[in-house]
Design a protein around this motif. Structure first.
Motif, PDB file in Angstrom:
ATOM      1  N   LYS A 177       0.829  -1.212   0.000  1.00 36.64           N
ATOM      2  CA  LYS A 177       0.000   0.000   0.000  1.00 36.64           C
ATOM      3  C   LYS A 177       0.863   1.263   0.000  1.00 36.64           C
ATOM      4  CE  LYS A 177      -4.376  -1.760   1.801  1.00 36.64           C
ATOM      5  NZ  LYS A 177      -5.092  -1.423   0.562  1.00 36.64           N
ATOM      6  N   CYS A 178       1.999   1.216   0.703  1.00 38.49           N
ATOM      7  CA  CYS A 178       2.890   2.376   0.709  1.00 38.49           C
ATOM      8  C   CYS A 178       3.446   2.631  -0.690  1.00 38.49           C
ATOM      9  CB  CYS A 178       4.047   2.142   1.690  1.00 38.49           C
ATOM     10  SG  CYS A 178       3.584   2.217   3.435  1.00 38.49           S
ATOM     11  N   VAL A 179       3.887   1.572  -1.342  1.00 41.13           N
ATOM     12  CA  VAL A 179       4.429   1.699  -2.697  1.00 41.13           C
ATOM     13  C   VAL A 179       3.334   2.145  -3.665  1.00 41.13           C
ATOM     14  CG1 VAL A 179       5.482   0.461  -4.624  1.00 41.13           C
ATOM     15  CG2 VAL A 179       6.242   0.007  -2.275  1.00 41.13           C
ATOM     16  N   SER A 180       2.180   1.517  -3.559  1.00 44.98           N
ATOM     17  CA  SER A 180       1.063   1.842  -4.445  1.00 44.98           C
ATOM     18  C   SER A 180       0.639   3.303  -4.284  1.00 44.98           C
ATOM     19  CB  SER A 180      -0.120   0.915  -4.144  1.00 44.98           C
ATOM     20  OG  SER A 180      -1.243   1.242  -4.938  1.00 44.98           O
ATOM     21  N   PHE A 181       0.661   3.790  -3.051  1.00 38.57           N
ATOM     22  CA  PHE A 181       0.270   5.185  -2.785  1.00 38.57           C
ATOM     23  C   PHE A 181       1.200   6.156  -3.496  1.00 38.57           C
ATOM     24  CE2 PHE A 181       0.948   8.956  -0.024  1.00 38.57           C
ATOM     25  CZ  PHE A 181      -0.275   9.567  -0.211  1.00 38.57           C
ATOM     26  N   THR A 182       2.521   5.920  -3.393  1.00 36.02           N
ATOM     27  CA  THR A 182       3.479   6.847  -4.010  1.00 36.02           C
ATOM     28  C   THR A 182       3.494   6.734  -5.528  1.00 36.02           C
ATOM     29  OG1 THR A 182       5.310   5.272  -3.770  1.00 36.02           O
ATOM     30  CG2 THR A 182       4.964   6.836  -1.983  1.00 36.02           C
ATOM     31  N   ARG A 183       3.042   5.598  -6.059  1.00 40.24           N
ATOM     32  CA  ARG A 183       2.991   5.442  -7.509  1.00 40.24           C
ATOM     33  C   ARG A 183       1.672   5.925  -8.083  1.00 40.24           C
ATOM     34  NH1 ARG A 183       5.934  -0.499  -8.370  1.00 40.24           N
ATOM     35  NH2 ARG A 183       8.015   0.183  -7.690  1.00 40.24           N
TER      36      ARG A 183
ATOM     37  N   SER B 198      -1.528   8.730  -6.570  1.00 38.29           N
ATOM     38  CA  SER B 198      -1.739  10.162  -6.368  1.00 38.29           C
ATOM     39  C   SER B 198      -0.880  10.735  -5.251  1.00 38.29           C
ATOM     40  CB  SER B 198      -3.215  10.417  -6.027  1.00 38.29           C
ATOM     41  OG  SER B 198      -3.572   9.718  -4.838  1.00 38.29           O
ATOM     42  N   GLY B 199      -0.209   9.865  -4.464  1.00 38.11           N
ATOM     43  CA  GLY B 199       0.545  10.345  -3.317  1.00 38.11           C
ATOM     44  C   GLY B 199       1.988  10.666  -3.642  1.00 38.11           C
ATOM     45  N   THR B 200       2.654  11.313  -2.677  1.00 37.76           N
ATOM     46  CA  THR B 200       4.059  11.659  -2.833  1.00 37.76           C
ATOM     47  C   THR B 200       4.877  11.015  -1.719  1.00 37.76           C
ATOM     48  OG1 THR B 200       3.926  13.650  -1.444  1.00 37.76           O
ATOM     49  CG2 THR B 200       3.382  13.897  -3.792  1.00 37.76           C
ATOM     50  N   ASN B 201       6.170  10.906  -1.944  1.00 37.48           N
ATOM     51  CA  ASN B 201       7.048  10.378  -0.915  1.00 37.48           C
ATOM     52  C   ASN B 201       7.021  11.246   0.339  1.00 37.48           C
ATOM     53  OD1 ASN B 201       8.317   8.024  -2.226  1.00 37.48           O
ATOM     54  ND2 ASN B 201       9.107   9.535  -3.668  1.00 37.48           N
ATOM     55  N   GLU B 202       6.923  12.566   0.133  1.00 36.58           N
ATOM     56  CA  GLU B 202       6.899  13.482   1.265  1.00 36.58           C
ATOM     57  C   GLU B 202       5.660  13.245   2.133  1.00 36.58           C
ATOM     58  OE1 GLU B 202       9.709  14.799  -1.614  1.00 36.58           O
ATOM     59  OE2 GLU B 202       7.579  14.321  -1.837  1.00 36.58           O
ATOM     60  N   GLN B 203       4.508  12.999   1.504  1.00 35.18           N
ATOM     61  CA  GLN B 203       3.293  12.712   2.272  1.00 35.18           C
ATOM     62  C   GLN B 203       3.433  11.417   3.063  1.00 35.18           C
ATOM     63  OE1 GLN B 203       0.626  12.938  -1.203  1.00 35.18           O
ATOM     64  NE2 GLN B 203      -0.614  14.409  -0.050  1.00 35.18           N
ATOM     65  N   LEU B 204       4.029  10.424   2.449  1.00 38.67           N
ATOM     66  CA  LEU B 204       4.205   9.139   3.112  1.00 38.67           C
ATOM     67  C   LEU B 204       5.161   9.263   4.291  1.00 38.67           C
ATOM     68  CD1 LEU B 204       3.721   6.133   3.318  1.00 38.67           C
ATOM     69  CD2 LEU B 204       5.472   5.767   1.556  1.00 38.67           C
ATOM     70  N   VAL B 205       6.253   9.979   4.111  1.00 37.56           N
ATOM     71  CA  VAL B 205       7.217  10.182   5.198  1.00 37.56           C
ATOM     72  C   VAL B 205       6.572  10.924   6.356  1.00 37.56           C
ATOM     73  CG1 VAL B 205       9.307  11.414   5.853  1.00 37.56           C
ATOM     74  CG2 VAL B 205       9.278  10.058   3.758  1.00 37.56           C
ATOM     75  N   GLN B 206       5.839  11.979   6.055  1.00 34.39           N
ATOM     76  CA  GLN B 206       5.179  12.739   7.116  1.00 34.39           C
ATOM     77  C   GLN B 206       4.184  11.871   7.874  1.00 34.39           C
ATOM     78  OE1 GLN B 206       3.601  16.534   5.919  1.00 34.39           O
ATOM     79  NE2 GLN B 206       2.463  16.840   7.823  1.00 34.39           N
ATOM     80  N   THR B 207       3.480  11.011   7.164  1.00 32.55           N
ATOM     81  CA  THR B 207       2.523  10.101   7.800  1.00 32.55           C
ATOM     82  C   THR B 207       3.232   9.140   8.743  1.00 32.55           C
ATOM     83  OG1 THR B 207       1.016  10.213   5.910  1.00 32.55           O
ATOM     84  CG2 THR B 207       0.812   8.292   7.363  1.00 32.55           C
ATOM     85  N   ILE B 208       4.395   8.654   8.337  1.00 29.65           N
ATOM     86  CA  ILE B 208       5.170   7.747   9.188  1.00 29.65           C
ATOM     87  C   ILE B 208       5.632   8.469  10.446  1.00 29.65           C
ATOM     88  CG2 ILE B 208       7.365   6.493   9.327  1.00 29.65           C
ATOM     89  CD1 ILE B 208       6.927   5.689   6.388  1.00 29.65           C
ATOM     90  N   PHE B 209       6.134   9.676  10.312  1.00 31.97           N
ATOM     91  CA  PHE B 209       6.561  10.438  11.484  1.00 31.97           C
ATOM     92  C   PHE B 209       5.397  10.690  12.433  1.00 31.97           C
ATOM     93  CE2 PHE B 209      10.625  11.232   9.540  1.00 31.97           C
ATOM     94  CZ  PHE B 209      11.458  11.620  10.582  1.00 31.97           C
ATOM     95  N   GLU B 210       4.252  11.055  11.880  1.00 35.07           N
ATOM     96  CA  GLU B 210       3.083  11.321  12.726  1.00 35.07           C
ATOM     97  C   GLU B 210       2.656  10.073  13.485  1.00 35.07           C
ATOM     98  OE1 GLU B 210       0.239  12.868  10.005  1.00 35.07           O
ATOM     99  OE2 GLU B 210       1.097  14.901   9.977  1.00 35.07           O
ATOM    100  N   ALA B 211       2.773   8.915  12.845  1.00 35.56           N
ATOM    101  CA  ALA B 211       2.419   7.660  13.509  1.00 35.56           C
ATOM    102  C   ALA B 211       3.387   7.351  14.645  1.00 35.56           C
ATOM    103  CB  ALA B 211       2.416   6.512  12.494  1.00 35.56           C
ATOM    104  N   VAL B 212       4.662   7.668  14.448  1.00 34.28           N
ATOM    105  CA  VAL B 212       5.649   7.484  15.514  1.00 34.28           C
ATOM    106  C   VAL B 212       5.357   8.434  16.669  1.00 34.28           C
ATOM    107  CG1 VAL B 212       8.088   7.702  16.129  1.00 34.28           C
ATOM    108  CG2 VAL B 212       7.447   6.643  13.969  1.00 34.28           C
TER     109      VAL B 212
END
Length: 270
Positions: A72-78, A80-94
């Motif tokens: 899902k992470c890979v699919s998201f960035t490929r 409509s999503g961006t790597n920056e959005q995914l990284v920010q989401t990971i930080f927020e989860a931490v």
């Protein structure tokens, strides 16, 4: 991962250097006949889909990360999503749960790897860039919440442990980590929880820091000794720091007798 403050005038340290289709079959209109349905596009992976999978992570789980999360992470960035959005989401989860720091660092390391079904360098660049940004804001993070501050240090520590370039740790993470540890060990208004967190993290990455920079290792151990002798250090924090010194003296490996002794000693303090 719950582990066992903020920079004060430190020099700046740099860290950052389409829809799939699947065939489906329709019901036969006559006996023995099957009519194929048109190809139906899968719904694109959204950020909510990624968040939903991340929230299922439990630090106590020893199993590998679920493949669906990586997909899902890979699919998201490929999509409509961006790597920056995914990284920010990971930080927020931490920041929402410190126990996620280690599994999400493993996830980040996995996504940073090169491979047809992974993201690779673009994700790693976004990850290091955001890590640099959060490190630069460490004073504000600690003022906002000591727990969030410890979440950030924990995540950077596990990134240093798992994230590799050419099979080696990312050396650019070593300096910022040492600064964060130094901020706590040299601080005056430091809680036992911060000392606990630093000791826990150094047991995990102390050896790697020493291999990366013997100078940083010597400086951190000097601060540990100074903190033990400080009159403001509580008995519990002093015990944790003494255990860390013994752990390092044994080559960053714990001995059963020493572990039992310090566990009993800390237990008597409660």
């Amino acid at each position: 991962m719950a582990g066992r403050g903020a920079g004060r005038g430190r020099a700046a340290v740099s860290i950052a250097s389409g829809s799939d289709a699947s065939p489906t079959s329709g019901r036969g209109r006559g006996r023995g006949s099957v009519v194929s349905s048109p190809l139906l596009p899968r719904a694109p992976t959204t950020l909510s889909d990624v968040v939903s999978e991340i929230q299922k992570i439990r630090a106590s789980e020893s199993e590998p990360l679920p493949p669906i999360l990586i997909h899902k992470c890979v699919s998201f960035t490929r999509g409509s999503g961006t790597n920056e959005q995914l990284v920010q989401t990971i930080f927020e989860a931490v920041y929402d749960n410190r126990e996620r720091a280690e599994p999400l660092a493993i996830l980040s390391s996995t996504l940073s790897s090169d491979g047809d079904n992974l993201i690779g360098k673009p994700f790693r660049n976004a990850l290091l860039s955001h890590s640099q940004s959060q490190y630069n804001q460490r004073k504000e993070l600690r003022l906002r919440s000591v727990e969030v501050w410890l979440c950030m240090i924990s995540f950077l520590s596990y990134l240093f442990k798992y994230l590799k370039a050419g099979g080696q740790p990312i050396r650019a993470l070593s300096g910022p980590l040492s600064v964060c540890f130094s901020d706590i060990l040299s601080g005056d208004d430091i809680s036992d929880d911060e000392i606990d967190c630093v000791c826990d993290l150094l047991r995990n990455v102390g050896s790697a820091i020493a291999q990366s920079s013997s100078e940083q290792d010597v400086q951190l151990i000097k601060l540990v000794r100074d903190k033990i002798l400080a009159s403001s250090t509580s008995n519990r924090a002093r015990c944790l720091l003494l255990e860390l010194l013994e752990f390092r003296a044994a080559g960053w490996t714990g001995k059963e007798e020493a572990n039992r002794f310090y566990a009993d000693t800390l237990g008597d303090m409660h």
